[in-house]
Structures are given as C-alpha cells and as structure tokens.
Design an enzyme around this catalytic site. Structure first.
Site, short mmCIF file in Angstrom:
data_model
loop_
_atom_site.label_atom_id
_atom_site.label_comp_id
_atom_site.label_asym_id
_atom_site.label_seq_id
_atom_site.Cartn_x
_atom_site.Cartn_y
_atom_site.Cartn_z
CB SER A 1 -0.92 0.01 1.23
OG SER A 1 -0.15 -0.12 2.40
CE LYS B 1 9.35 0.03 1.47
NZ LYS B 1 9.43 -0.39 2.89
CD GLN C 1 5.32 -0.44 -7.87
OE1 GLN C 1 4.13 -0.71 -7.72
NE2 GLN C 1 5.84 -0.24 -9.07
CG ASP D 1 5.70 -4.67 10.35
OD1 ASP D 1 4.74 -5.33 10.80
OD2 ASP D 1 5.69 -4.13 9.24
#
Length: 554
Positions: free
Chosen positions: A135, A153, A138, A288
C-alpha cells in the site's frame, strides 16, 4: 462543514458497510437506535439473504474493500488487543497488504527525479516489472555498475495525499464513535487513529527506514543470529531507498525449510533469542516481524527486511519489564503488581493487594496448563487488559513490544509446535538482570562514566567542604528559597514601579493635551501656556521611558 469530496467518500464507506451487513453493528450505537425501524422500510433489506459470517470476518472484508490505507489501519488495530474482542483481533491479523502495482515506468521516473540523473547513470540494470507491491511502496530489482544486485523501494505517487485524506475521514468516524457509542470513550478511538497517523506517516520517510536498517545492521554486525541487508546511501532519498538484495526462504514456507535440512527447533529458539537481544541488549527492536518480513538462509540464519516500524524502551521500562517477566516465571504476583505501580504504568494510589488479586485470577488458570501450551504474548495481553481496569494508561512502547512478542511466539510455534518460550526466555532474562544489578553492572557503569568522574574527582573534596559548611551555617537549605524570594520581591517592585510610572505619565500627558487645546482655542490668554503644555509632554515621555527601564536594584 465536511468537504464535498469527503462527504462522497463517507457515502461510499456507508455503501461498503451495508454490503457487508455492518449496518447491524452501527444500529447498536445509541445515537442510531431511534432510527432502527427504518431498516425495515428499505427495499434492499426485504430480499437479502442472512449473512452467516461472524462480525470479525465482516469487519475484515469491509476494510479490504475500503482500500490499502484502511487495510493498514486494520493491521495496526489488530495489535491493540487491549481494546478489541478476541474474535475481531484474530480476523484483523489476517488482513493482507496486497494492492495492484503502479506502472514500472512511473517508478523509474520517480527514481530519476529523486536522484537527478537518468536511471542508466546509476544502475546497469533496472527491472521495470516490480518484484512486490504494497500500500505504501513497491520494490524493483536492479544492479549497480559494480555488479552488486540491489532492490529499489519506491513510494507510491501521491500516497501522502491519499493517506491524509483517509485519515481525516477516520477522525470523523472516530469522533462520532466516541460521542455516540457507549464504549467509545473507554476505547478512545480518536487516540487510536492519532497513533496510527503517526506510525503510517513515519513509514513515508524512507530515509528514516534506511537509518533504522543501518542501526540494526550495526547492532548485529558481529553476530550470526540475524542478517540485515546493507543500505546504499548515495542512492537513497526520502521517497527512494536502495538496499542490498538478499536471497532466502520465506520463514512461513515450512516444507521448503525442511527440504533444506534447516533445524526448525533451533530456528524457533533463535527467533526468541533475537527478540530478547534486540529488546534488552540493544533497546532497539524490529516491531513488524510478521512472516512476510522474515527470511531464512540455507545455513539457518534469519534475514529481516522492512524497517519502517521500530520500537525502543527507556532503561526504566527495560528494567521493570525484565523484572515483571521473572516475577511471572516465579508466580510472584505481589511483585508484578508492585512493579506496575513503581513504574507508574498504573496510578501511584492503586492498592497493590487488590491489583495482586486481579493478576492472580488471570494468571493462575494459565499456569495450570503445560508450559508449552502457555502463550507468553497472550499472558502479557491479559495482564494489560487487567491493568486497564486499574486505569493503566496506554503505553505505546509496550503495545509495540506486545505485538512483536505475539509475532515471534506465533512464528516460533509454527516452526516448532513444541517450543517452550518460557524455558528459552527465562535464562536470558535472569542473565540480563544479573548484569544490570551485579558487580558487572557496577564495573560497566564505572568504565562508561570514567571520563566524567576523572574530571569531577579533583573538585569533590572542595565541593563536599562547601556543602558541609553551608549545612552547618544553615544556608544550605535556605539558599535556593532565599534566592527565589528575592527574585519575587524584585519582580513585585518592578511591577509597582511600572504601574506608578504609567499612571503619572498618563496624567502628565492628559494635562499637557488639555492645556494645549485651551491655548489653541484662546480659552486662556496666560503667557507661557503653550510652553507649559510642551514641558508637561516632555515630562510624560521621560516618565514613561524611566518606568520601562529595568531597575538596577537587587
């Protein structure tokens, strides 16, 4: 007044809610209860089939239909198990952050604009088709001119505007929930949205993520536990990050790991060790660590990516957390309650005996199970939920820690179902505590602070003599208070002087004006009246200046 574009978006959200039958949940809000009868008058309510899905699944599907920003919000919300029922929290953890990629040529244009040069100037190869898409950004494969394989990125174009637009809507919905829903104030939805806003806006700065990766790489530079890809700073900007390309097996691919003869028991235990090393040794942990961000090399070494969300603890939090864990291991619930009060996680006036009793009622049933069946993360969650009844304030750093611990524990047990996290963690924590409070801690602290002590030591005898002398003469205690009183008296004198000066100056100024007007209209024929008015005017100005000048007294 809501902007028309946001109003249209709210109507769209409402349509999605109706599609997934969440209107039933909305109509339980007291504000909407008087309108409950209207649902029976709406034609689409007459023929639609009964939805057999649970509320958690319906909420998850709704967020997926609302788009990537709402998906990430749901993922973030899934970590707040202190606020959510288990069925909803479990469903939110299933949200997948998969969105269609934007055109590779557009990504190339963003990279060229960020670096100020054609793509061929910096890279010998650039793969237009993205490797992965999410989201926020990419990823594209590329190669430097020296032959190093890298990944680039790239932030999605216009993503910040989209995020701010949807967050504004989330605030509107959160404020409505807080105002009209009976549980709204307790769940504090506005604070939850604010916490999410900070997290997601931080993820928009790839320079920040690159710095996190570099720090974590340094922390494990001499360790075989965890590998962090190298960041290539000359090619990194706020919206573009270039990182070493790694190869490994996704940690969730258990069958592939078995084919590579990776020791899954050792791998699961290493995951626990990595977590506690980051939290207690380095005070900087990857927050994360879901399976999509973790890979394993054929040699069994962990490899981490995606460093947008990192957690830290203060030394005080580290100490209290470690002591809490050890007290849990020993079933010392009084100590757990005492530590929560000492750390100010709950108010200082909390009765420790009542808090201890509440903790015991949560923990004792859990300890009756075999250790391998006890979830460390869920135990921590139950503790936080219990503490909330005693007005425990939300601790963002502990929420991140809890989320990461749940991820690590779930991952470890997926690799090796027999994993006993307690057995793995307890020796590490006990060893860390000994280093913090034993002779080693004293020597380490003395070594770190030796430059300061070497500077202060020669002056210590004189400083000690001055303090003792002041105590003997009675000046030590009162010196600070006397200085404050003197300063207060000085400010009062200054205030009075300014006030009196202003009054006198104003009186002189008014007198000068009256006399001058009288002279102009021939009200008085007395010689020297105009001169007198000017004298009074000058005196007024001088008085005003003197009253604004700071006094030299005191």
């Amino acid at each position: 007044m809501i902007h028309p574009a946001r109003l249209l978006r709210l109507f769209y959200i409402n349509r999605i809610l109706l599609r997934h039958r969440l209107d039933d949940l909305l109509l339980t809000i007291p504000f909407f209860k008087p309108f409950h009868f209207l649902r029976y008058l709406l034609p689409w309510q007459w023929f639609r089939a009964e939805d057999t899905r649970g509320r958690g699944e319906r909420i998850r599907c709704t967020l997926e239909d609302l788009g990537p920003i709402f998906v990430k919000f749901g993922q973030n919300l899934s970590t707040r198990r202190d606020l959510l029922p288990d069925d909803i929290a479990d469903e939110l953890t299933l949200l997948l952050d998969k969105v269609p990629p934007f055109p590779g040529k557009e990504a190339q244009a963003i990279i060229e604009k960020a670096l100020g040069e054609p793509i061929t100037k910096n890279f010998s190869y650039f793969e237009v088709a993205p490797m992965a898409s999410a989201s926020i950004a990419q990823v594209h494969a590329a190669r430097l001119h020296n032959g190093t394989n890298v990944v680039i990125k790239v932030l999605r174009p216009g993503i910040e505007k989209t995020i701010r637009h949807d967050i504004a809507l989330m605030y509107i919905l959160a404020e409505m929930a807080e105002r009209y829903w009976k549980d709204g104030r307790r769940l504090r939805p506005v604070e939850v949205v604010a916490e999410y806003e900070k997290t997601i806006l931080d993820e928009l700065d790839l320079m920040r993520e690159a710095a996190n990766a570099s720090q974590l790489r340094r922390n494990f530079s001499d360790s075989s536990l965890l590998y962090i890809p190298e960041i290539y700073w000359p090619y990194t900007r706020k919206n573009v990050m270039v990182m070493e390309r790694i190869s490994g097996i996704p940690v969730g691919h258990i069958n592939e790991l078995k084919r590579q003869n990776v020791n899954l028991q050792k791998l699961s235990e290493l995951g626990v060790e990595i977590f506690f090393t980051q939290v207690f040794r380095d005070n900087f942990f990857h927050a994360d660590m879901h399976p999509g961000n973790i890979f394993v090399s054929p040699e069994g070494q962990y490899i981490a990516v995606d460093f947008g969300i990192m957690g830290t603890l203060s030394p005080k939090d580290q100490h209290y957390l470690a002591e809490n864990f050890i007290a849990f291991f020993n079933r010392d619930y009084f100590r757990v309650a005492e530590l929560h009060v000492q750390s100010e996680w709950v108010p200082s006036g909390t009765r420790i005996d009542e808090f201890e009793s509440a903790i015991r009622s949560v923990c004792e049933p859990i300890f009756e199970k075999p250790l391998k069946e006890i979830s460390f993360g869920h135990l921590l969650l139950r503790l936080f939920q219990t503490a909330r009844r005693f007005n425990m304030e939300v601790q963002p750093q502990l929420v991140l820690l809890q989320k990461t611990l749940l991820n690590i524990e779930g991952l470890g047990r997926e690799l090796y179902p027999e994993l006993d996290l307690w057995k793995t963690a307890k020796p590490y924590l006990e060893g860390w505590m000994k280093k913090q409070i034993g002779p080693q801690a004293f020597l380490k602290d003395f070594k770190e602070n030796w430059p300061m002590w070497s500077e202060k030591l020669p002056r210590l005898p004189i400083m000690a003599y001055e303090v003792l002398n002041q105590m003997q003469t009675g000046h030590f205690k009162m010196q600070g208070e006397v200085r404050q009183i003197q300063q207060l008296q000085k400010e009062i004198r200054e205030g009075h002087r300014h006030t009196y000066g202003a009054i006198i100056g104003a009186a002189l100024l008014i007198s000068a004006a009256i006399i001058y007007v009288m002279s102009e209209h021939s009200v008085s024929e007395v010689m020297g009246v105009p001169l007198l008015s000017w004298v009074l005017f000058v005196m007024a100005v001088v008085t005003w200046i003197s009253c604004r000048t700071p006094s030299r007294q005191g």
